[in-house]
Design a protein around this motif. Sequence first.
Motif, short mmCIF file in Angstrom:
data_model
loop_
_atom_site.label_atom_id
_atom_site.label_comp_id
_atom_site.label_asym_id
_atom_site.label_seq_id
_atom_site.Cartn_x
_atom_site.Cartn_y
_atom_site.Cartn_z
N LEU A 143 28.98 89.81 15.40
CA LEU A 143 29.45 88.95 14.31
C LEU A 143 29.69 87.53 14.83
CD1 LEU A 143 31.96 91.38 12.55
CD2 LEU A 143 29.60 90.86 11.89
N THR A 144 30.31 87.47 16.00
CA THR A 144 30.46 86.22 16.77
C THR A 144 30.25 86.60 18.22
OG1 THR A 144 32.83 86.45 17.24
CG2 THR A 144 32.24 85.47 15.11
N SER A 145 30.40 85.65 19.11
CA SER A 145 30.20 85.95 20.53
C SER A 145 31.30 86.83 21.10
CB SER A 145 30.12 84.64 21.33
OG SER A 145 31.30 83.87 21.14
N ALA A 146 32.41 87.01 20.34
CA ALA A 146 33.50 87.84 20.84
C ALA A 146 33.94 88.89 19.80
CB ALA A 146 34.70 86.98 21.22
N ARG A 147 33.07 89.16 18.84
CA ARG A 147 33.43 90.12 17.78
C ARG A 147 32.18 90.90 17.37
NH1 ARG A 147 37.55 90.81 13.95
NH2 ARG A 147 36.88 91.36 11.83
N LEU A 148 32.31 92.23 17.29
CA LEU A 148 31.17 93.08 16.97
C LEU A 148 31.45 93.88 15.69
CD1 LEU A 148 30.39 94.68 20.47
CD2 LEU A 148 29.35 92.64 19.45
N LEU A 166 36.68 91.73 20.81
CA LEU A 166 36.45 92.09 22.21
C LEU A 166 37.42 91.43 23.18
CD1 LEU A 166 32.55 91.89 22.22
CD2 LEU A 166 34.00 93.90 21.89
N GLY A 167 38.00 90.32 22.78
CA GLY A 167 38.91 89.62 23.70
C GLY A 167 38.19 88.80 24.74
N GLU A 168 36.87 88.78 24.70
CA GLU A 168 36.08 87.97 25.63
C GLU A 168 34.70 87.75 25.03
OE1 GLU A 168 34.19 90.45 29.00
OE2 GLU A 168 36.12 91.45 28.62
N VAL A 169 34.03 86.77 25.53
CA VAL A 169 32.69 86.43 25.05
C VAL A 169 31.66 87.34 25.74
CG1 VAL A 169 30.90 84.66 25.00
CG2 VAL A 169 33.29 84.05 24.53
N VAL A 170 30.71 87.88 24.94
CA VAL A 170 29.65 88.70 25.52
C VAL A 170 28.29 88.15 25.10
CG1 VAL A 170 31.06 90.80 25.60
CG2 VAL A 170 29.71 90.29 23.56
N THR A 171 27.30 88.43 25.90
CA THR A 171 25.94 87.98 25.60
C THR A 171 25.21 89.02 24.77
OG1 THR A 171 25.02 89.04 27.57
CG2 THR A 171 25.90 86.78 27.83
N VAL A 175 25.48 93.21 24.56
CA VAL A 175 25.54 93.97 23.31
C VAL A 175 24.45 95.04 23.30
CG1 VAL A 175 25.24 93.86 20.80
CG2 VAL A 175 26.56 92.10 21.98
N ALA A 176 23.25 94.69 23.74
CA ALA A 176 22.14 95.65 23.78
C ALA A 176 22.45 96.81 24.74
CB ALA A 176 20.85 94.95 24.19
N ARG A 177 23.08 96.49 25.88
CA ARG A 177 23.44 97.54 26.85
C ARG A 177 24.50 98.48 26.26
NH1 ARG A 177 25.11 94.79 32.31
NH2 ARG A 177 25.13 96.96 33.05
N ILE A 178 25.49 97.89 25.57
CA ILE A 178 26.53 98.70 24.93
C ILE A 178 25.92 99.62 23.88
CG2 ILE A 178 28.51 98.58 23.35
CD1 ILE A 178 29.29 95.97 24.82
N ARG A 179 25.01 99.07 23.07
CA ARG A 179 24.34 99.86 22.03
C ARG A 179 23.59 101.03 22.65
NH1 ARG A 179 21.02 96.20 20.43
NH2 ARG A 179 22.41 95.25 18.88
N LEU A 209 31.16 96.51 32.32
CA LEU A 209 31.21 96.80 30.88
C LEU A 209 32.45 97.58 30.46
CD1 LEU A 209 27.50 97.90 30.16
CD2 LEU A 209 28.55 95.66 29.77
N ARG A 210 33.24 98.02 31.42
CA ARG A 210 34.32 98.97 31.09
C ARG A 210 35.37 98.38 30.16
NH1 ARG A 210 34.78 101.62 37.10
NH2 ARG A 210 32.83 102.79 36.96
#
Length: 341
Positions: A143-148, A166-171, A175-179, A209-210
């Motif tokens: 949704l944003t760089s820190a919200r999914l 998320l409390g932090e910015v992710v690339t 996101v693809a790795r988490i998915r 990623l933890r």
Amino acid sequence: MANADERRFEVLRAIVADYVSNQEPVGSKAIVDRHNLGVSSATVRNDMAALEEDGYITQPHTSAGRIPTDKGYRVFVDKLSEIKPLTSAERRAITSFLDGAMDVDDVLRRSVRLLAQLTRQVAVVQYPMLTNSSVRHLEVVPLTSARLMLVLITDTGRVDQRAVDLGEVVTEETVARIRALLNTALGGRRLSEAAARVAEVPEQAPSELRDVLVRVCTVLVESLVEHPEERLVLGGTANLTRNVADFPGSLRQVLEALEEQVVVLKLLAAARNPGAVTVRIGGENEDEQMRSTSVVSIGYGMDDMLLGGMGIVGPTRMDYPGTIAAVRAVANYVGQILAGR
């Protein structure tokens, strides 16, 4: 004696048919005039006296007419040799009305409206029980760089969306790795098993990623646990008010009971197997407020897997063959739709 018993059942069936149709006590002359039983009014009167003595019919007032008791309806339903088939128009209505459904919520809303229209009673449908569902896919949308946004899709067509901060910015790569990690761990698993498995995902993930996965999995587990407040769809309640006389002094109690989700779930509790119809008549209903009603319920699902229950609630004076046919047909079609999702 067998012939006498069979004839008396024919008399009972005639009384049920006429009373359901006309809402008036039925006399021996009306039975002879309307039904080709091949016997005299005197014989019918004797049979009615025997049926009354056995508790299958009763005399509501001093007129010569009789009406069925709960016991009479019970033996009538138990001896139904065949269910009144739906007309081709009714079958087409079911197909066309449900075919346009967009998702499981739409399927159930349409099913309730359709059942209420076909039976002119109150219809109730239970959401697919999540314990019987499996994870088809989990979509993870930034949704944003820190919200999914987590979109959980089950094999029964249920869709549940949850936002995660998320409390932090992710690339996008993260996101693809988490998915991929989550779908590998949860895909195809029953929701109860997936809920237990979710806690293990962060522990087995790469260290970088933890922290993010702990936040994601904490929110995800809410989608994997059943939500009782979402389990029922009810429709056609106003149908009960069409014939207030069917609920002498008890209509308000019935309407109040239908507002209690626990009471309605109890009404569907007997629906344990897909395709098996259960009919509870009057005093057979566990809840005292519902003892002026009959409940026709059925399980719907895929093959031998029960997903949920559906049914109708109405007065004991109802068209049982037609109602059973409608409930069975809609349940069968809903099971087919969800099986194809």
